[in-house]
Design an enzyme around this catalytic site. Sequence first.
Site, short mmCIF file in Angstrom:
data_model
loop_
_atom_site.label_atom_id
_atom_site.label_comp_id
_atom_site.label_asym_id
_atom_site.label_seq_id
_atom_site.Cartn_x
_atom_site.Cartn_y
_atom_site.Cartn_z
N LEU A 134 4.64 4.60 2.13
CA LEU A 134 5.18 3.82 3.25
C LEU A 134 5.30 2.35 2.83
CD1 LEU A 134 5.91 3.73 6.36
CD2 LEU A 134 3.53 3.17 6.76
N GLY A 348 -31.77 -7.99 -3.66
CA GLY A 348 -31.89 -9.24 -4.41
C GLY A 348 -31.05 -9.20 -5.68
N GLU A 372 -4.51 1.61 5.19
CA GLU A 372 -4.07 2.31 6.42
C GLU A 372 -4.14 1.40 7.64
OE1 GLU A 372 -4.89 6.42 7.01
OE2 GLU A 372 -5.22 6.76 4.88
C1 LIG Z 1 -6.32 0.83 -2.74
C2 LIG Z 1 -5.15 0.90 -1.82
C3 LIG Z 1 -4.57 2.14 -1.54
C4 LIG Z 1 -3.43 2.20 -0.72
N1 LIG Z 1 -2.81 3.43 -0.53
C5 LIG Z 1 -1.63 3.48 0.14
C6 LIG Z 1 -0.88 4.69 0.21
O1 LIG Z 1 -1.30 5.73 -0.31
N2 LIG Z 1 0.31 4.68 0.84
C7 LIG Z 1 0.83 3.55 1.42
O2 LIG Z 1 1.92 3.59 1.97
N3 LIG Z 1 0.13 2.37 1.37
C8 LIG Z 1 -1.06 2.30 0.75
N4 LIG Z 1 -1.76 1.11 0.67
C9 LIG Z 1 -1.21 -0.08 1.28
C10 LIG Z 1 -1.98 -0.58 2.49
O3 LIG Z 1 -1.78 0.27 3.58
C11 LIG Z 1 -1.53 -2.04 2.76
O4 LIG Z 1 -2.09 -2.81 1.73
C12 LIG Z 1 -1.94 -2.55 4.11
O5 LIG Z 1 -1.24 -1.89 5.13
C13 LIG Z 1 -1.72 -4.07 4.25
O6 LIG Z 1 -0.46 -4.45 3.82
P1 LIG Z 1 -0.31 -5.66 2.78
O7 LIG Z 1 -1.24 -5.39 1.66
O8 LIG Z 1 1.13 -5.79 2.44
O9 LIG Z 1 -0.81 -6.94 3.54
P2 LIG Z 1 0.04 -7.84 4.54
O10 LIG Z 1 0.72 -7.01 5.55
O11 LIG Z 1 0.87 -8.78 3.75
O12 LIG Z 1 -1.11 -8.64 5.27
C14 LIG Z 1 -1.72 -9.83 4.75
C15 LIG Z 1 -2.65 -10.41 5.82
O13 LIG Z 1 -1.88 -10.79 6.97
C16 LIG Z 1 -2.40 -10.14 8.12
N5 LIG Z 1 -1.29 -9.83 9.05
C17 LIG Z 1 -0.09 -9.25 8.76
N6 LIG Z 1 0.62 -9.09 9.87
C18 LIG Z 1 -0.15 -9.54 10.90
C19 LIG Z 1 0.02 -9.63 12.32
N7 LIG Z 1 1.12 -9.20 12.93
N8 LIG Z 1 -0.99 -10.16 13.06
C20 LIG Z 1 -2.12 -10.60 12.46
N9 LIG Z 1 -2.33 -10.54 11.13
C21 LIG Z 1 -1.37 -10.01 10.38
C22 LIG Z 1 -3.07 -8.88 7.59
O14 LIG Z 1 -4.02 -8.36 8.51
C23 LIG Z 1 -3.68 -9.39 6.31
O15 LIG Z 1 -4.88 -10.03 6.59
C24 LIG Z 1 -2.91 1.03 -0.14
C25 LIG Z 1 -3.52 -0.22 -0.38
C26 LIG Z 1 -4.60 -0.29 -1.23
C27 LIG Z 1 -5.18 -1.65 -1.54
#
Ligand SMILES: Cc1cc2nc3c(=O)[nH]c(=O)nc-3n(C[C@H](O)[C@H](O)[C@H](O)COP(=O)(O)OP(=O)(O)OC[C@H]3O[C@@H](n4cnc5c(N)ncnc54)[C@H](O)[C@@H]3O)c2cc1C
Length: 391
Positions: A134, A348, A372
Amino acid sequence: MNVLELEQPPLFAETENQEMIAQTVRDFAKKYITPFRNKWDDEQYFPIEVFKKLGELGLMGMLVPSYYGGADLGYFEYVTAIVELSKADPSIGLSMAAHNSLCTNHILLFGNESQKARWLPKLATCEWLGAWGLTEPNTGSDAGNMRTVAVKKGEYWVLNGAKNFITHGKSGDIAVVIARTGDIGDSHGMTAFVVERGTKGFTAGKKEDKLGMRLSETAEMIFSDCYVHQDDVLGEIGEGFIQSMKVLEGGRISIAALSLGIAEGAYEAALAYSQERHQFNKPIAAFQAISFKLADMATEIDAAKLLIYRAADMKNKGIKINKESAMAKYFASEVCCRVANEAIQIFGGYGYCKDYPVEKYYRDAKLCTIGEGTSEIQKLVISREILKKGK
Ligand SMILES: Cc1cc2nc3c(=O)[nH]c(=O)nc-3n(C[C@H](O)[C@H](O)[C@H](O)COP(=O)(O)OP(=O)(O)OC[C@H]3O[C@@H](n4cnc5c(N)ncnc54)[C@H](O)[C@@H]3O)c2cc1C
C-alpha cells in the site's frame, strides 16, 4: 463464605487451544529462533526457512478456513501465536503477522472463489510467502494519495510505480498491490491486484537497513510496465483502498499483539533481573523506585491485553472494530515502547548491551508505533469514530 473471597475468573481467560498454541510456539522458538536471533539481527538476515516451518505448524494460515488448507482458528488463537513468537523475536512476529493479516487476509476477504482456491492453499502452508503493498515513497499515512497507476489494455492492467517499506518486498512469492485506477483524491479510484513473483516488470528494489525488526525483510517493490491479467483483480474495480482499510482494521490487532509480546518479554526479563541483581546489599527490586516501575509495567501490560482481547472478541463475533482495533494498536504500541525503555533502565548498563534481550526489544519496539498506521493516525481514527457517534 464472604462473597469477596470468591475467585473471579480472569476476563478473556486463555482457552486450552490458546495454551496449546503458546506451548507449541515456545518449544518451536527455543529450537529454531532464540539460539540464532542475535546473529541474524547483526547480519540483518531474513530467515525464510523459519516461516516455512511455521507453515508446517499451521501458523501461516491461522485465519484461513480448513477448506483452503488453513488452521481455521479465530483471533484469540491468532493473538496468542503472535504474542509468543514476538517474545522470542519481534521480527518473526511482524513477518508472520504481515503474511497472515495483510496479504492472505486481503485475498480471503475480497478474492472470488477461484482466486481463493488458487492462492490460499499455497499461502496457508507458506509454500508461498505473501507481501502487501500500500505504502509508497511519498505517501505513507496519506496512502489514498498514491501514485502507482494501473491502466487497462485489453485483458490486462499495466502497472507502473513503486511501493516502499514492504514486508517481504523482495522474498515474497506473491503480493497484493493497491494501484490507482481512477482520479487522485477519489477514495474509490484505487484497485487491488494480485501479482505473482516472476511476472515481467515486477522487481524488488532496495532492502532497508533498519534500527530494529532486522530479521523481518523490508524492501521496495517496483512495477515497470507490469502486465497483470484482469482475472487477478481482487473484488471490484475502484474498491482497493476501501478494502485496504478493512484489512487494516484486523491487521491492527496483530500489531497490537506484536506490541504485547514485546512488552511481556521485556517485563519478564526485567522482573527476573530485578530480583537477581544486588546493589547496596539488596536485590534492586527492594528499592521502591524499581518496584514501582514494575508495577507500572504490569498495569499497562494488563490494560493493553484487555483492549486487544476486546477487539479480538468483537472481531470473532463479526462486529465492526474500527475504533477498538485502533485503540488496541495505539495503546499497546505506546506501552511496549515505555516498557522496553523501563526494562533497560532496570537492567542498567547491562540493558544497554546485547548480552541481554532488552536491548533488542527496545530497538524492535519502535516499529509498533509506526507500522500499519502511526500512533497519530490511530488517534485520528479513534477521534473520528468518537465524534461521529457523539460519545
Ligand atoms: C518495518 C516496516 C514494515 C512495513 N511494512 C509495510 C507493508 O508490508 N506494507 C505497506 O504497505 N507498508 C508497510 N510499512 C509502511 C508503514 O505502514 C508506514 O511507514 C506508515 O504508515 C507511516 O507512513 P510514513 O512512513 O510514510 O510516514 P508519514 O506518513 O510520512 O508520517 C510522518 C509523521 O507525520 C505524522 N503524520 C502524517 N500525517 C498526519 C496527520 N494527518 N495528522 C497527524 N500526524 C500525521 C505521522 O504520524 C508521522 O509521525 C512498513 C513500515 C516499516 C517501517
